[in-house]
Scaffold this active site. Structure first.
Site, PDB file in Angstrom:
ATOM      1  N   HIS A   3      58.388  54.827  55.021  1.00  0.00           N
ATOM      2  CA  HIS A   3      59.826  54.973  55.274  1.00  0.00           C
ATOM      3  C   HIS A   3      60.202  53.938  56.336  1.00  0.00           C
ATOM      4  CE1 HIS A   3      63.627  56.664  56.514  1.00  0.00           C
ATOM      5  NE2 HIS A   3      63.558  57.576  55.569  1.00  0.00           N
ATOM      6  N   ARG A  15      59.457  56.522  45.508  1.00  0.00           N
ATOM      7  CA  ARG A  15      60.447  57.598  45.344  1.00  0.00           C
ATOM      8  C   ARG A  15      61.750  57.251  46.058  1.00  0.00           C
ATOM      9  NH1 ARG A  15      62.249  61.420  48.757  1.00  0.00           N
ATOM     10  NH2 ARG A  15      60.524  61.310  50.243  1.00  0.00           N
ATOM     11  N   ARG A  41      63.460  52.178  49.815  1.00  0.00           N
ATOM     12  CA  ARG A  41      62.640  52.185  51.030  1.00  0.00           C
ATOM     13  C   ARG A  41      61.560  51.111  51.056  1.00  0.00           C
ATOM     14  NH1 ARG A  41      62.218  58.737  51.453  1.00  0.00           N
ATOM     15  NH2 ARG A  41      64.356  58.928  52.176  1.00  0.00           N
ATOM     16  N   LEU A  65      60.332  60.781  61.904  1.00  0.00           N
ATOM     17  CA  LEU A  65      61.321  60.202  61.009  1.00  0.00           C
ATOM     18  C   LEU A  65      62.743  60.212  61.552  1.00  0.00           C
ATOM     19  CD1 LEU A  65      61.085  59.159  58.046  1.00  0.00           C
ATOM     20  CD2 LEU A  65      62.411  61.161  57.477  1.00  0.00           C
ATOM     21  N   GLU A  70      67.199  58.464  56.509  1.00  0.00           N
ATOM     22  CA  GLU A  70      67.985  57.412  55.885  1.00  0.00           C
ATOM     23  C   GLU A  70      69.480  57.758  55.909  1.00  0.00           C
ATOM     24  OE1 GLU A  70      65.692  56.041  52.548  1.00  0.00           O
ATOM     25  OE2 GLU A  70      67.505  56.163  51.335  1.00  0.00           O
ATOM     26  N   GLN A  93      54.387  55.686  50.056  1.00  0.00           N
ATOM     27  CA  GLN A  93      55.653  55.141  50.552  1.00  0.00           C
ATOM     28  C   GLN A  93      55.718  55.094  52.082  1.00  0.00           C
ATOM     29  OE1 GLN A  93      59.606  57.449  50.513  1.00  0.00           O
ATOM     30  NE2 GLN A  93      59.800  55.986  48.849  1.00  0.00           N
ATOM     31  N   GLY A 145      50.549  77.118  48.274  1.00  0.00           N
ATOM     32  CA  GLY A 145      51.569  76.296  48.931  1.00  0.00           C
ATOM     33  C   GLY A 145      52.881  77.053  49.037  1.00  0.00           C
ATOM     34  N   ALA A 146      53.466  77.044  50.244  1.00  0.00           N
ATOM     35  CA  ALA A 146      54.719  77.768  50.471  1.00  0.00           C
ATOM     36  C   ALA A 146      55.792  76.844  51.021  1.00  0.00           C
ATOM     37  CB  ALA A 146      54.471  78.932  51.422  1.00  0.00           C
ATOM     38  N   HIS A 186      55.060  57.951  54.863  1.00  0.00           N
ATOM     39  CA  HIS A 186      56.022  59.023  54.651  1.00  0.00           C
ATOM     40  C   HIS A 186      55.714  59.915  53.453  1.00  0.00           C
ATOM     41  CE1 HIS A 186      59.885  60.977  54.794  1.00  0.00           C
ATOM     42  NE2 HIS A 186      60.210  60.555  53.597  1.00  0.00           N
ATOM     43  N   SER A 221      63.031  63.877  46.423  1.00  0.00           N
ATOM     44  CA  SER A 221      61.887  64.777  46.563  1.00  0.00           C
ATOM     45  C   SER A 221      62.341  66.230  46.655  1.00  0.00           C
ATOM     46  CB  SER A 221      61.055  64.430  47.795  1.00  0.00           C
ATOM     47  OG  SER A 221      60.130  65.464  48.024  1.00  0.00           O
ATOM     48  N   ALA A 244      58.564  73.603  46.958  1.00  0.00           N
ATOM     49  CA  ALA A 244      58.095  73.725  45.569  1.00  0.00           C
ATOM     50  C   ALA A 244      57.450  75.086  45.352  1.00  0.00           C
ATOM     51  CB  ALA A 244      57.114  72.597  45.251  1.00  0.00           C
ATOM     52  N   GLY A 245      56.537  75.475  46.256  1.00  0.00           N
ATOM     53  CA  GLY A 245      55.812  76.740  46.096  1.00  0.00           C
ATOM     54  C   GLY A 245      56.759  77.936  46.141  1.00  0.00           C
ATOM     55  N   PHE A 260      72.770  57.330  49.882  1.00  0.00           N
ATOM     56  CA  PHE A 260      71.368  57.233  50.283  1.00  0.00           C
ATOM     57  C   PHE A 260      70.748  56.023  49.585  1.00  0.00           C
ATOM     58  CE2 PHE A 260      68.047  59.788  52.312  1.00  0.00           C
ATOM     59  CZ  PHE A 260      68.814  60.605  53.121  1.00  0.00           C
TER      60      PHE A 260
HETATM   61  C1  LIG Z   1      60.201  64.071  58.149  1.00  0.00           C
HETATM   62  C2  LIG Z   1      60.484  64.151  56.674  1.00  0.00           C
HETATM   63  C3  LIG Z   1      61.793  64.130  56.215  1.00  0.00           C
HETATM   64  C4  LIG Z   1      62.050  64.201  54.843  1.00  0.00           C
HETATM   65  N1  LIG Z   1      63.347  64.198  54.410  1.00  0.00           N
HETATM   66  C5  LIG Z   1      63.598  64.331  53.086  1.00  0.00           C
HETATM   67  C6  LIG Z   1      64.938  64.406  52.594  1.00  0.00           C
HETATM   68  O1  LIG Z   1      65.900  64.403  53.352  1.00  0.00           O
HETATM   69  N2  LIG Z   1      65.134  64.508  51.258  1.00  0.00           N
HETATM   70  C7  LIG Z   1      64.088  64.560  50.374  1.00  0.00           C
HETATM   71  O2  LIG Z   1      64.341  64.659  49.166  1.00  0.00           O
HETATM   72  N3  LIG Z   1      62.806  64.505  50.810  1.00  0.00           N
HETATM   73  C8  LIG Z   1      62.539  64.414  52.140  1.00  0.00           C
HETATM   74  N4  LIG Z   1      61.235  64.371  52.572  1.00  0.00           N
HETATM   75  C9  LIG Z   1      60.152  64.589  51.614  1.00  0.00           C
HETATM   76  C10 LIG Z   1      60.003  66.076  51.307  1.00  0.00           C
HETATM   77  O3  LIG Z   1      60.421  66.835  52.405  1.00  0.00           O
HETATM   78  C11 LIG Z   1      58.566  66.459  50.975  1.00  0.00           C
HETATM   79  O4  LIG Z   1      58.069  65.612  49.983  1.00  0.00           O
HETATM   80  C12 LIG Z   1      58.544  67.896  50.467  1.00  0.00           C
HETATM   81  O5  LIG Z   1      59.131  68.756  51.409  1.00  0.00           O
HETATM   82  C13 LIG Z   1      57.160  68.397  50.121  1.00  0.00           C
HETATM   83  O6  LIG Z   1      57.297  69.741  49.724  1.00  0.00           O
HETATM   84  P1  LIG Z   1      56.134  70.539  49.006  1.00  0.00           P
HETATM   85  O7  LIG Z   1      56.676  71.880  48.645  1.00  0.00           O
HETATM   86  O8  LIG Z   1      55.546  69.714  47.917  1.00  0.00           O
HETATM   87  O9  LIG Z   1      55.014  70.661  50.147  1.00  0.00           O
HETATM   88  P2  LIG Z   1      55.093  71.085  51.693  1.00  0.00           P
HETATM   89  O10 LIG Z   1      56.435  71.501  52.130  1.00  0.00           O
HETATM   90  O11 LIG Z   1      54.380  70.028  52.440  1.00  0.00           O
HETATM   91  O12 LIG Z   1      54.193  72.405  51.691  1.00  0.00           O
HETATM   92  C14 LIG Z   1      52.814  72.363  51.369  1.00  0.00           C
HETATM   93  C15 LIG Z   1      52.288  73.782  51.381  1.00  0.00           C
HETATM   94  O13 LIG Z   1      50.941  73.781  50.924  1.00  0.00           O
HETATM   95  C16 LIG Z   1      50.170  74.608  51.749  1.00  0.00           C
HETATM   96  N5  LIG Z   1      48.770  74.142  51.685  1.00  0.00           N
HETATM   97  C17 LIG Z   1      48.302  72.875  51.689  1.00  0.00           C
HETATM   98  N6  LIG Z   1      46.956  72.871  51.620  1.00  0.00           N
HETATM   99  C18 LIG Z   1      46.570  74.169  51.567  1.00  0.00           C
HETATM  100  C19 LIG Z   1      45.310  74.834  51.488  1.00  0.00           C
HETATM  101  N7  LIG Z   1      44.153  74.159  51.445  1.00  0.00           N
HETATM  102  N8  LIG Z   1      45.303  76.181  51.465  1.00  0.00           N
HETATM  103  C20 LIG Z   1      46.458  76.896  51.518  1.00  0.00           C
HETATM  104  N9  LIG Z   1      47.668  76.332  51.578  1.00  0.00           N
HETATM  105  C21 LIG Z   1      47.715  74.983  51.604  1.00  0.00           C
HETATM  106  C22 LIG Z   1      50.798  74.493  53.124  1.00  0.00           C
HETATM  107  O14 LIG Z   1      50.488  75.629  53.894  1.00  0.00           O
HETATM  108  C23 LIG Z   1      52.284  74.421  52.766  1.00  0.00           C
HETATM  109  O15 LIG Z   1      52.822  75.721  52.651  1.00  0.00           O
HETATM  110  C24 LIG Z   1      60.968  64.300  53.933  1.00  0.00           C
HETATM  111  C25 LIG Z   1      59.664  64.323  54.399  1.00  0.00           C
HETATM  112  C26 LIG Z   1      59.420  64.230  55.753  1.00  0.00           C
HETATM  113  C27 LIG Z   1      57.979  64.229  56.188  1.00  0.00           C
END
Ligand SMILES: Cc1cc2nc3c(=O)[nH]c(=O)nc-3n(C[C@H](O)[C@H](O)[C@H](O)COP(=O)(O)OP(=O)(O)OC[C@H]3O[C@@H](n4cnc5c(N)ncnc54)[C@H](O)[C@@H]3O)c2cc1C
Length: 586
Positions: free
Chosen positions: A240, A395, A284, A250, A253, A238, A14-15, A351, A400, A18-19, A118
């Protein structure tokens, strides 16, 4: 089939935010690789809009106790409170660190990091809204992901982009590798590692109306389940409040944080009726339900009375273009509305996956059952949306992005430390067997059904039966439909037989995971006979703290059946001895 082998200290799947934060921290100490099925900057984090929370107190008094209180209360008392303390207490310092590595936050006139209100974030334990969200216009996730990606690239991390992970290798209870294939040429790779971090994001694509990227298909959860680990709280998904009507994209908020408000078809600002104190900035789950209620009771907007209006034009065109330029563009493109002049039509949209792989307060994956729950899995960590601990049943907005950077940093640190202190554990002779079998099953699939047949059935039943309002009868229908989907998958057809960028095959693998994930969500939603946070049962409308304040723990048995157990919520914070839960009235 020839398998290419790679050896690393730490491998991160995951990139997203978090990743990448885990990677940039771990790589400062040990040899680190990142596997991602999309190019890093296409991860869903890029689309996060409104902000990242921290009680900096730059605009008005604030402190982490209030932030922790809001997080626990917003999560309807299902979040682990040691984790809530860990998250909120470390937040201010984390934001400053992000600023130091280059994140271009908006500023106050004096040059401090600017903050906006928020949903659910309050001062003095629920007294009034507080400005706690740090932001970069309405493109906070974009700025965060690019900053972390630049930092990661500068540290020479090895990226395996467009590699699809199939299996987490569990060697006698220790996680020591990942099996993946290169989407560009179909080659198979085993990544042998001392420690593995899962940061695979959410699963919102299982719903018809959702705000998620196409990549959010629950792969990490499915891999963890197949490797014998636990999915905590699957039933809490959740919605939204403000997705663009007819599309789901989206509208952050932050629009309501900047003064926007919701109107029903009669032009009434109805949130004043439901949450007199914080109105449109209630959490939410509450706002989504109130909107749905207005629509169901015939007070929706438009000719079909099937949506709500979000008004923001009164703050002025200049303020909109300065602070919400992305929203202006989204509303224009998807709703054909110029929000500097007229309201945006909105509906609740799927969401965020509140639950995830069970972790302790620092991101070690934990497992166990029958009263023995907190066994740390050696060498295995999870961070971000795919992990569960802090957000409970719902959440809070901006918590997040904070979770990504805090848990990314901590798991990156812990995994590097673990890798330094431990030897590589040998892989079993048949390492990768499970992932390869899955790949082979779909490569050879020559049955009747294609992606659309099953996908449409799944998203429709999830949306209609496991959405904002749920009843036992509806959820049972979803359980049955999803069982049908599982059967249909046995008779699946992959048409494209190429090894080069075979999207037909990748869609099949993603669909297989989505059907598994959706089935477990529905199964657990049926078992939880109460209403809490994002899980609202029309047939059990009250929260039941005697029987319900516990994490659902879902496991996948070898025969494909679902087993469910429970784990107590960790209600003891790390340092605060008593933490007064107050009634959830807004
Ligand atoms: C439209 C939108 C707006 C948001 N706005 C906010 C905000 O303003 N504030 C806030 O706090 N939160 C917000 N959130 C929530 C927050 O953005 C997400 O929860 C968060 O970005 C998730 O990050 P992540 O690093 O966990 O995963 P992601 O950013 O989803 O990344 C997942 C990674 O896993 C990899 N992956 C998945 N499966 C595989 C596989 N099988 N093999 C290889 N790689 C894989 C993908 O390639 C990707 O790189 C928002 C969410 C959305 C959808």
């Amino acid at each position: 089939m020839k398998i290419q082998k790679h050896v690393y200290d730490v491998v991160i799947v995951g990139a997203g935010g978090a990743g990448l934060n885990a990677a940039q921290v771990a790589s400062q100490h040990v040899k680190t690789a990142v596997i991602s099925k999309v190019y890093p900057s296409r991860s869903h984090t890029i689309s996060a809009q409104g902000g990242v929370s921290a009680s900096l107190g730059n605009e008005e008094p604030d402190n982490w106790h209030w932030h922790m209180f809001d997080t626990v209360k917003g999560g309807d008392y299902l979040g682990d409170q040691d984790a809530a303390e860990y998250l909120t207490r470390n937040a201010p310092e984390m934001i400053r660190q992000l600023e130091h590595i280059g994140m271009p936050f908006n500023r106050t006139p004096e040059g401090k990091i600017a903050q906006r209100p928020f949903g659910g974030h309050t001062a003095n334990y629920g007294e009034k809204p507080v400005r706690r969200a740090c932001y970069v216009a309405d493109r906070t996730g974009h700025a965060m992901l690019q900053t972390l990606f630049e930092k990661s690239v500068s540290q020479g991390i090895q990226f395996y982009n467009e590699f699809y992970a199939l299996e987490i290798i569990n060697t006698n209870g220790t996680v020591n590798g990942v099996v993946a294939f290169d989407m560009k040429d179909g080659s198979i790779h085993i990544f042998h590692a001392k420690a593995v971090i899962l940061a695979t994001g959410g699963s919102g694509r299982v719903f018809r109306t959702n705000a998620n990227a196409h990549t959010n298909t629950g792969n990490g959860i499915a891999m963890a389940l197949r490797a014998g680990f636990t999915w905590s709280d699957p039933e809490f998904f959740q919605f939204h409040p403000t997705g663009i009507y007819g599309h789901g994209n989206l509208i952050t908020e932050a629009v309501r944080g900047e003064g926007g408000y919701l109107l029903n078809g009669e032009g009434e600002r109805f949130m004043e009726r439901y949450a007199p104190t914080i109105k449109d900035l209630a959490p939410r789950d509450i706002v989504s339900r109130c909107m749905q209620k207005e629509i169901l009771e015939g007070r929706g907007a438009g000719p079909k009375k099937d949506h709500i209006k979000l008004r923001i034009d009164h703050i002025g065109a200049q303020a909109i273009m300065d602070k919400l330029p992305g929203i202006h563009e989204l509303a224009m493109v998807f709703a054909g509305v110029d929000c500097t002049k007229e309201p945006i039509p909105v509906v609740p949209t799927a969401h965020y996956q509140n639950g995830g792989i069970a972790i302790d307060y620092r991101g070690h994956v934990i497992t166990g059952s029958n009263g023995n729950y907190d066994n740390v899995v050696p060498g295995f960590y999870a961070a971000g949306e795919c992990a569960d601990t802090v957000h409970g049943a719902n959440r809070l907005g901006t918590n997040s992005l904070l979770d990504l950077v805090i848990y990314g940093r901590t798991t990156g640190d812990l995994a590097a430390k673990y890798a330094k202190e431990h030897q590589l554990v040998d892989l079993p002779a048949d390492a990768g067997k499970q992932g390869l079998a899955l790949l082979e099953r779909f490569t050879k699939a020559n049955g009747k059904y294609t992606f659309r047949d099953i996908y449409e059935k799944m998203i429709n039943t999830m949306q209609d039966n496991v959405g904002v309002f749920r009843t036992g009868e509806n959820i049972k229908k979803a359980v049955k439909d999803l069982a049908d989907c599982k059967e249909m998958l046995k008779d699946y057809k992959v048409v494209d037989q190429s090894t080069v960028y075979n999207l037909d095959l990748i869609e099949a693998l993603e669909l297989n995971d989505m059907v598994l994930v959706a089935s477990i969500m529905a199964h657990c939603a049926l078992l939880r006979e109460e209403s809490r946070g994002s899980h609202y049962r029309d047939d059990f409308t009250e929260r039941d703290d005697v029987n319900g304040q516990k994490h659902t723990q879902a496991f996948l048995e070898a025969d494909g059946s679902i087993r469910v157990d429970h784990r107590p919520v960790r209600t003891k914070p790390l340092t605060v001895d008593t933490f007064p839960p107050k009634p959830r009235v807004y």
